[in-house]
Design a protein around this motif. Structure first.
Motif, PDB file in Angstrom:
ATOM      1  N   ARG A   1      10.998 -32.174  82.236  1.00  0.00           N
ATOM      2  CA  ARG A   1      11.865 -31.299  83.007  1.00  0.00           C
ATOM      3  C   ARG A   1      11.234 -29.922  83.112  1.00  0.00           C
ATOM      4  N   THR A   2      11.283 -29.340  84.295  1.00  0.00           N
ATOM      5  CA  THR A   2      10.685 -28.033  84.522  1.00  0.00           C
ATOM      6  C   THR A   2      11.654 -26.932  84.107  1.00  0.00           C
ATOM      7  N   ALA A   3      11.148 -25.975  83.343  1.00  0.00           N
ATOM      8  CA  ALA A   3      11.987 -24.847  82.940  1.00  0.00           C
ATOM      9  C   ALA A   3      12.361 -24.027  84.162  1.00  0.00           C
ATOM     10  N   VAL A   4      13.576 -23.522  84.143  1.00  0.00           N
ATOM     11  CA  VAL A   4      14.065 -22.664  85.209  1.00  0.00           C
ATOM     12  C   VAL A   4      13.876 -21.214  84.764  1.00  0.00           C
ATOM     13  N   GLU A   5      13.267 -20.396  85.627  1.00  0.00           N
ATOM     14  CA  GLU A   5      12.975 -19.010  85.257  1.00  0.00           C
ATOM     15  C   GLU A   5      13.717 -18.046  86.177  1.00  0.00           C
ATOM     16  N   HIS A   6      14.311 -17.033  85.567  1.00  0.00           N
ATOM     17  CA  HIS A   6      15.051 -16.026  86.311  1.00  0.00           C
ATOM     18  C   HIS A   6      14.668 -14.636  85.824  1.00  0.00           C
ATOM     19  N   VAL A   7      14.995 -13.640  86.644  1.00  0.00           N
ATOM     20  CA  VAL A   7      14.806 -12.242  86.280  1.00  0.00           C
ATOM     21  C   VAL A   7      16.165 -11.558  86.319  1.00  0.00           C
ATOM     22  N   LEU A   8      16.534 -10.976  85.192  1.00  0.00           N
ATOM     23  CA  LEU A   8      17.779 -10.220  85.080  1.00  0.00           C
ATOM     24  C   LEU A   8      17.434  -8.739  85.066  1.00  0.00           C
ATOM     25  N   THR A   9      18.011  -7.988  85.997  1.00  0.00           N
ATOM     26  CA  THR A   9      17.801  -6.542  86.082  1.00  0.00           C
ATOM     27  C   THR A   9      19.145  -5.852  85.931  1.00  0.00           C
ATOM     28  N   LEU A  10      19.201  -4.820  85.092  1.00  0.00           N
ATOM     29  CA  LEU A  10      20.483  -4.155  84.869  1.00  0.00           C
ATOM     30  C   LEU A  10      20.269  -2.685  84.546  1.00  0.00           C
TER      31      LEU A  10
ATOM     32  N   GLY B   1      21.166  10.086  80.003  1.00  0.00           N
ATOM     33  CA  GLY B   1      22.061   9.188  79.289  1.00  0.00           C
ATOM     34  C   GLY B   1      22.241   7.856  79.976  1.00  0.00           C
ATOM     35  N   HIS B   2      21.129   7.309  80.506  1.00  0.00           N
ATOM     36  CA  HIS B   2      21.215   6.066  81.261  1.00  0.00           C
ATOM     37  C   HIS B   2      20.174   5.081  80.746  1.00  0.00           C
ATOM     38  N   PHE B   3      20.508   3.797  80.833  1.00  0.00           N
ATOM     39  CA  PHE B   3      19.654   2.731  80.297  1.00  0.00           C
ATOM     40  C   PHE B   3      19.296   1.743  81.405  1.00  0.00           C
ATOM     41  N   PHE B   4      18.024   1.299  81.407  1.00  0.00           N
ATOM     42  CA  PHE B   4      17.519   0.368  82.420  1.00  0.00           C
ATOM     43  C   PHE B   4      16.811  -0.790  81.715  1.00  0.00           C
TER      44      PHE B   4
ATOM     45  N   PHE C   1      25.114 -18.819  84.694  1.00  0.00           N
ATOM     46  CA  PHE C   1      24.673 -17.589  84.030  1.00  0.00           C
ATOM     47  C   PHE C   1      25.500 -16.400  84.534  1.00  0.00           C
ATOM     48  N   ARG C   2      25.634 -16.277  85.853  1.00  0.00           N
ATOM     49  CA  ARG C   2      26.377 -15.146  86.416  1.00  0.00           C
ATOM     50  C   ARG C   2      27.832 -15.141  85.939  1.00  0.00           C
ATOM     51  N   LYS C   3      28.431 -16.297  85.934  1.00  0.00           N
ATOM     52  CA  LYS C   3      29.835 -16.398  85.517  1.00  0.00           C
ATOM     53  C   LYS C   3      29.992 -15.994  84.057  1.00  0.00           C
ATOM     54  N   ASP C   4      29.097 -16.458  83.203  1.00  0.00           N
ATOM     55  CA  ASP C   4      29.205 -16.170  81.770  1.00  0.00           C
ATOM     56  C   ASP C   4      28.794 -14.734  81.442  1.00  0.00           C
ATOM     57  N   PHE C   5      27.860 -14.170  82.223  1.00  0.00           N
ATOM     58  CA  PHE C   5      27.364 -12.827  81.932  1.00  0.00           C
ATOM     59  C   PHE C   5      28.313 -11.740  82.425  1.00  0.00           C
ATOM     60  N   ALA C   6      29.123 -12.050  83.406  1.00  0.00           N
ATOM     61  CA  ALA C   6      29.983 -11.046  84.034  1.00  0.00           C
ATOM     62  C   ALA C   6      30.862 -10.285  83.034  1.00  0.00           C
ATOM     63  N   PRO C   7      31.520 -10.940  82.058  1.00  0.00           N
ATOM     64  CA  PRO C   7      32.340 -10.166  81.108  1.00  0.00           C
ATOM     65  C   PRO C   7      31.530  -9.173  80.282  1.00  0.00           C
ATOM     66  N   LEU C   8      30.324  -9.566  79.873  1.00  0.00           N
ATOM     67  CA  LEU C   8      29.479  -8.651  79.108  1.00  0.00           C
ATOM     68  C   LEU C   8      29.088  -7.456  79.979  1.00  0.00           C
ATOM     69  N   ALA C   9      28.718  -7.731  81.224  1.00  0.00           N
ATOM     70  CA  ALA C   9      28.343  -6.656  82.141  1.00  0.00           C
ATOM     71  C   ALA C   9      29.505  -5.702  82.366  1.00  0.00           C
ATOM     72  N   GLU C  10      30.689  -6.249  82.490  1.00  0.00           N
ATOM     73  CA  GLU C  10      31.865  -5.405  82.701  1.00  0.00           C
ATOM     74  C   GLU C  10      32.134  -4.526  81.480  1.00  0.00           C
TER      75      GLU C  10
ATOM     76  N   MET D   1      27.847  -2.324  83.669  1.00  0.00           N
ATOM     77  CA  MET D   1      26.499  -2.529  84.193  1.00  0.00           C
ATOM     78  C   MET D   1      26.491  -2.785  85.690  1.00  0.00           C
ATOM     79  N   ARG D   2      25.454  -2.270  86.369  1.00  0.00           N
ATOM     80  CA  ARG D   2      25.031  -2.789  87.663  1.00  0.00           C
ATOM     81  C   ARG D   2      23.952  -3.815  87.344  1.00  0.00           C
ATOM     82  N   TRP D   3      24.061  -5.003  87.900  1.00  0.00           N
ATOM     83  CA  TRP D   3      23.077  -6.009  87.503  1.00  0.00           C
ATOM     84  C   TRP D   3      22.847  -7.014  88.622  1.00  0.00           C
ATOM     85  N   GLN D   4      21.669  -7.639  88.559  1.00  0.00           N
ATOM     86  CA  GLN D   4      21.293  -8.672  89.520  1.00  0.00           C
ATOM     87  C   GLN D   4      20.534  -9.764  88.785  1.00  0.00           C
ATOM     88  N   LEU D   5      20.654 -10.982  89.287  1.00  0.00           N
ATOM     89  CA  LEU D   5      19.900 -12.112  88.755  1.00  0.00           C
ATOM     90  C   LEU D   5      19.197 -12.794  89.916  1.00  0.00           C
TER      91      LEU D   5
END
Length: 314
Positions: free
Chosen positions: A18-27, A62-65, A94-103, A107-111
């Protein structure tokens, strides 16, 4: 070999192929304790391996990237055969599960899928060196882009574009036709599902309305160091000032002429023997490199806008 051993062997083979799935998370978000711990903990809990991580804490503001390249191996799904669909489902979860943490951290974030080609429309006038450079880098795979169309207010570059097998649209611009020309551009952006517009020496000033509409989605190359030598003939302005370097600036377009957030700059040393024409020739390489870098970094999710600045996580 027993039936159980056979099943275990088949499962192991299926897992290894199985091929690994790769993503980039930016926040980005306001600085706060525990951000990195929360994000990396989330990734571990979701079976993600961190391939690359870049982060920057701007203590003055006072900002984090953060930009994280991750790989994961989603569980097999009997109803999914396509690798693309499997990756899309993984991203949705991933987006569904990450949304509460981002909130929680505001965070402003993209995947984005790692290596996914972004759909790019290029605009050009008469000078073709930046266009030619982008088309070559796209065709060779150096840029993660698919050039879906080229728009020009002149016909000079039509044969080059069509040689690459890319649709070419001649959209003349005159004082009385500019609103119609910009409307045509927006239609093409929608028709071709364009993610990024690149002004590769497009010698027309976009209206405030259009620049606002495409904020964060339009990159321009200016053949000068901004904010110096804005407007027409910057190399001639530089010559009159006796500059000792020439350069180019790639920036996002906004409603202010040549004032958008800077993404990339390149420089070349010159001296008093360079006339205006020699300065123009010397500057072409800097223009190509600055623009291609900006397009590459944007499409790889490395550029984060903050007010009138950018943070480029390389």
């Amino acid at each position: 070999m027993t039936t159980l051993q056979m099943n275990q062997t088949e499962a192991a083979i299926g897992s290894s192929t199985r091929t690994a799935v790769e993503h980039v998370l930016t926040l980005d978000c306001a600085e706060a304790p525990g951000i990195v711990h929360a994000v990396t903990g989330f990734l571990v809990d979701h079976g993600c391996d961190i391939v690359d991580n870049k982060q920057f804490g701007d203590r003055r503001r006072g900002h984090f990237f953060m930009r994280i390249h991750v790989a994961s191996e989603p569980a097999p799904e009997p109803d999914v055969e396509s690798e693309t669909e499997r990756a899309e489902r993984a991203a949705e979860r991933f987006r569904k599960d990450f949304a509460p943490l981002a909130e929680r951290f505001g965070m402003r974030w993209q995947l984005h899928r790692h290596g996914e080609k972004r759909r790019v429309l290029i605009m050009v006038s008469k000078f073709g060196h930046c266009l030619n450079d982008l088309l070559f880098r796209a065709a060779s795979g150096e840029l993660p882009v698919e050039v879906v169309a080229v728009v020009s207010n002149h016909l000079d570059q039509q044969s080059l574009v069509e040689w690459h097998g890319i649709p070419f649209f001649h959209v003349p611009v005159a004082a009385g036709t500019k609103p119609a020309a910009e409307q045509r551009l927006l239609e093409l952006v929608d028709d071709y599902d364009v993610e990024l517009v690149v002004l590769a020496r497009y010698m027309q000033v976009l209206s405030d309305e259009l620049a606002t509409r495409l904020t964060g989605r339009t990159i321009n190359i200016h053949h000068s160091f901004l904010p110096s030598f804005k407007g027409a003939k910057p190399y001639h302005q530089a010559y009159e000032r006796g500059v000792k370097t020439v350069g180019a600036t790639a920036h996002y377009v906004d409603s202010e002429l040549d004032e958008g957030p800077i993404i990339s700059q390149q420089v070349m040393e010159v001296d008093h023997t360079f006339g205006p024409e020699e300065l123009v020739a010397a500057g072409r390489d800097t223009e190509c490199k600055a623009l291609s870098n900006a397009v590459k970094w944007h499409c790889e999710g490395r550029v984060i806008l903050q007010d009138n600045r950018t943070v480029v996580l390389r």
